[in-house]
Design a protein around this motif. Structure first.
Motif, mmCIF file in Angstrom:
data_model
loop_
_atom_site.group_PDB
_atom_site.id
_atom_site.type_symbol
_atom_site.label_atom_id
_atom_site.label_comp_id
_atom_site.label_asym_id
_atom_site.label_seq_id
_atom_site.Cartn_x
_atom_site.Cartn_y
_atom_site.Cartn_z
ATOM 1 N N ALA A 139 10.537 -1.686 -3.581
ATOM 2 C CA ALA A 139 9.980 -0.550 -4.305
ATOM 3 C C ALA A 139 8.625 -0.229 -3.703
ATOM 4 N N PRO A 140 8.327 1.061 -3.520
ATOM 5 C CA PRO A 140 7.080 1.435 -2.855
ATOM 6 C C PRO A 140 5.891 1.435 -3.798
ATOM 7 N N ALA A 141 4.723 1.295 -3.197
ATOM 8 C CA ALA A 141 3.477 1.594 -3.899
ATOM 9 C C ALA A 141 3.320 3.099 -3.989
ATOM 10 N N ARG A 142 2.239 3.520 -4.626
ATOM 11 C CA ARG A 142 1.989 4.940 -4.708
ATOM 12 C C ARG A 142 0.495 5.210 -4.573
ATOM 13 N N VAL A 143 0.198 6.400 -4.124
ATOM 14 C CA VAL A 143 -1.173 6.890 -4.173
ATOM 15 C C VAL A 143 -1.140 8.188 -4.968
ATOM 16 N N VAL B 139 1.272 -4.401 -0.303
ATOM 17 C CA VAL B 139 0.459 -3.504 -1.118
ATOM 18 C C VAL B 139 -0.842 -4.220 -1.451
ATOM 19 N N PRO B 140 -1.992 -3.700 -1.038
ATOM 20 C CA PRO B 140 -3.254 -4.359 -1.409
ATOM 21 C C PRO B 140 -3.381 -4.448 -2.929
ATOM 22 N N GLN B 141 -3.587 -5.645 -3.443
ATOM 23 C CA GLN B 141 -3.668 -5.828 -4.886
ATOM 24 C C GLN B 141 -5.074 -5.503 -5.383
ATOM 25 N N LEU C 160 -3.395 1.077 -5.828
ATOM 26 C CA LEU C 160 -2.158 1.612 -5.257
ATOM 27 C C LEU C 160 -0.937 1.213 -6.073
ATOM 28 N N SER C 161 -1.170 0.604 -7.208
ATOM 29 C CA SER C 161 -0.126 0.223 -8.150
ATOM 30 C C SER C 161 0.825 -0.823 -7.593
ATOM 31 N N SER C 162 0.243 -1.933 -7.166
ATOM 32 C CA SER C 162 1.066 -3.077 -6.777
ATOM 33 C C SER C 162 1.898 -3.564 -7.955
ATOM 34 N N SER C 163 1.394 -3.381 -9.180
ATOM 35 C CA SER C 163 2.130 -3.872 -10.349
ATOM 36 C C SER C 163 3.407 -3.082 -10.577
ATOM 37 N N ALA C 164 3.342 -1.752 -10.523
ATOM 38 C CA ALA C 164 4.553 -0.950 -10.708
ATOM 39 C C ALA C 164 5.554 -1.209 -9.594
ATOM 40 N N SER C 165 5.060 -1.376 -8.375
ATOM 41 C CA SER C 165 5.932 -1.699 -7.248
ATOM 42 C C SER C 165 6.662 -3.012 -7.499
ATOM 43 N N LEU C 166 5.940 -4.007 -8.019
ATOM 44 C CA LEU C 166 6.560 -5.294 -8.347
ATOM 45 C C LEU C 166 7.593 -5.127 -9.451
ATOM 46 N N GLU C 167 7.252 -4.416 -10.508
ATOM 47 C CA GLU C 167 8.171 -4.246 -11.638
ATOM 48 C C GLU C 167 9.480 -3.600 -11.194
ATOM 49 N N LEU C 168 9.379 -2.544 -10.406
ATOM 50 C CA LEU C 168 10.598 -1.833 -10.026
ATOM 51 C C LEU C 168 11.414 -2.602 -8.997
ATOM 52 N N ALA D 250 -2.273 14.194 7.630
ATOM 53 C CA ALA D 250 -2.362 12.746 7.562
ATOM 54 C C ALA D 250 -2.717 12.329 6.141
ATOM 55 N N VAL D 251 -2.045 11.294 5.643
ATOM 56 C CA VAL D 251 -2.349 10.696 4.340
ATOM 57 C C VAL D 251 -3.068 9.383 4.613
ATOM 58 N N LEU D 252 -4.373 9.352 4.335
ATOM 59 C CA LEU D 252 -5.164 8.159 4.585
ATOM 60 C C LEU D 252 -5.536 7.512 3.262
ATOM 61 N N VAL D 253 -5.269 6.231 3.163
ATOM 62 C CA VAL D 253 -5.652 5.446 1.995
ATOM 63 C C VAL D 253 -6.703 4.449 2.475
#
Length: 389
Positions: free
Chosen positions: A31-35, A127-129, A133-141, A212-215
């Motif tokens: 599951a991906p992270a998000r910005v 995903v940087p915790q 970037l929502s590492s938690s939602a990425s983990l849940e899904l 470009a999408v830079l985070v």
């Protein structure tokens, strides 16, 4: 070691599974992270947001057990091992924070009547915790998708997102809205998502060609559960009650002009951010439809000022980092803090030709309060959560 030589999250999860459990994994989910491009804290106010799933993932390698025990290897937590019974998943009192997300998903899914058997899970991600970037939602899904694959049932992307939100609200202790989970569930490659947080309608919006999408990770880690996130939510609820509406989504110009001035000063500023940022999301959708990166950039700058001055969730170093990046981009794009606040990342949209200049400016001009350089991730808009072949 360069990025392309680093083992992928999938490789690390599969190898970690073999080391921990002595057999091959049978299923692999990701599951991906998000910005978030714009629309911060608007989700629990039933407004609009514009997230984008990105190519940073959490991966779960999995196999079933023949009992009701769930064993979990956290490859990114020093290969820590967790263990619990399915029927006791809701008992998170003695569990480390990372394991609570896994227990929460098991608890929520079983409460919904879905069969969840014992399992072995190995989790790895890039995903940087604590970076927003929502590492938690990425983990849940990712966990939800793995359990789905192991147990032979499927949930719609929306249902899986709502399960992840409930797991975080009830078992991880953060009263987040559903934006993060919806972003991870519904991601579309090359697109951001215009999300109506009331109806949960999702409209994919193409990013302009050559963008470009830079985070940019400030290295200021934030902890949502321990931050003022929940306080901001209570303030927004107080504003809605004071204005006589179900949610701040329902405030129009007439109501605001007639009743906004009666609110407590701090509560009024919180509401003003939510109302204006939700409207900026709709305008950003129009700008993306026209491929107008300059207009998109102006909306992003205004959003940052609103988070800084009205919602008060930025910190001085984040303000400085966003301004530094914006100085390089000028009017050709935009930069703003992204995420729940009090640290984390800056998101920038800029012409691809500016990436090297932005990297150089950040390297030369920014250090976190404890002296660390920022990390610039050049990301791509990603597809949503699922099971890998």
């Amino acid at each position: 070691m360069s990025d392309h030589l680093q083992p992928t999250p999938r490789e690390r999860a599969v190898r970690g599974f073999l080391r921990a459990f002595g057999a091959e994994a049978q299923r692999v989910a990701r599951a991906p992270a998000r910005v978030n491009l714009i629309g911060e804290h608007t989700d629990y106010n039933e407004g609009f947001a514009m997230p984008c799933a990105i190519d940073r993932d959490t991966v779960v390698a999995a196999a079933p057990r023949d009992d009701d025990v769930v064993e979990v290897l956290a490859c990114d937590q020093g290969e820590a091992l967790g263990r619990f019974r399915v029927g006791a998943a809701a008992d998170v009192g003695g569990s480390p924070q990372w394991l609570r997300y896994v227990q929460g998903m098991v608890a929520v899914l079983t409460q919904q009547g879905l069969p969840v058997g014992g399992a072995q899970l190995a989790i790895a991600g890039n995903v940087p915790q604590g970076a927003g970037l929502s590492s938690s939602a990425s983990l849940e899904l990712a966990v939800g998708q793995a359990l789905s694959a192991l147990n032979g049932w499927q949930l719609s992307p929306q249902a899986m997102a709502l399960a992840g939100q409930r797991a975080e609200n009830v078992y991880a202790g953060c009263q987040c809205g559903v934006l993060d989970q919806m972003s991870s569930a519904f991601g579309v490659a090359g697109h951001a998502l215009l999300l109506d947080c009331r109806s949960l309608d999702v409209t994919p919006m193409p990013l302009p060609a050559g963008t470009a999408v830079l985070v940019i990770d400030s290295k200021i880690q934030r902890g949502l559960v321990d931050s003022e996130y929940n306080l901001r939510r209570r303030q927004c609820e107080a504003a809605a009650a004071g204005l006589g509406v179900k949610a701040l989504r329902d405030v129009d110009d007439s109501l605001w002009s007639h009743r906004g001035g009666a609110l407590d000063l701090v509560v009024r500023r919180r509401a003003r951010h939510i109302i204006s940022d939700s409207r900026r999301c709709e305008l950003l959708g129009q700008a993306m439809g026209q491929g107008d990166l300059a207009w998109m950039g102006q909306l992003m700058r205004e959003s940052h000022w609103s988070m800084r001055d009205d919602f008060e969730i930025t910190v001085p170093a984040i303000d400085a980092l966003a301004a530094l990046v914006q100085d390089v981009i000028g009017t050709a794009g935009g930069a703003r803090m992204t995420g729940g606040g009090f640290g984390g990342c800056v998101i920038a949209l800029a012409p691809e030709g500016m990436v090297d200049d932005i990297r150089a400016a950040v390297a030369a001009g920014y250090r976190s309060p404890d002296g660390r350089a920022a990390e610039v991730h050049v990301c791509a808009a990603s597809g949503g959560a699922g099971v890998l072949a």
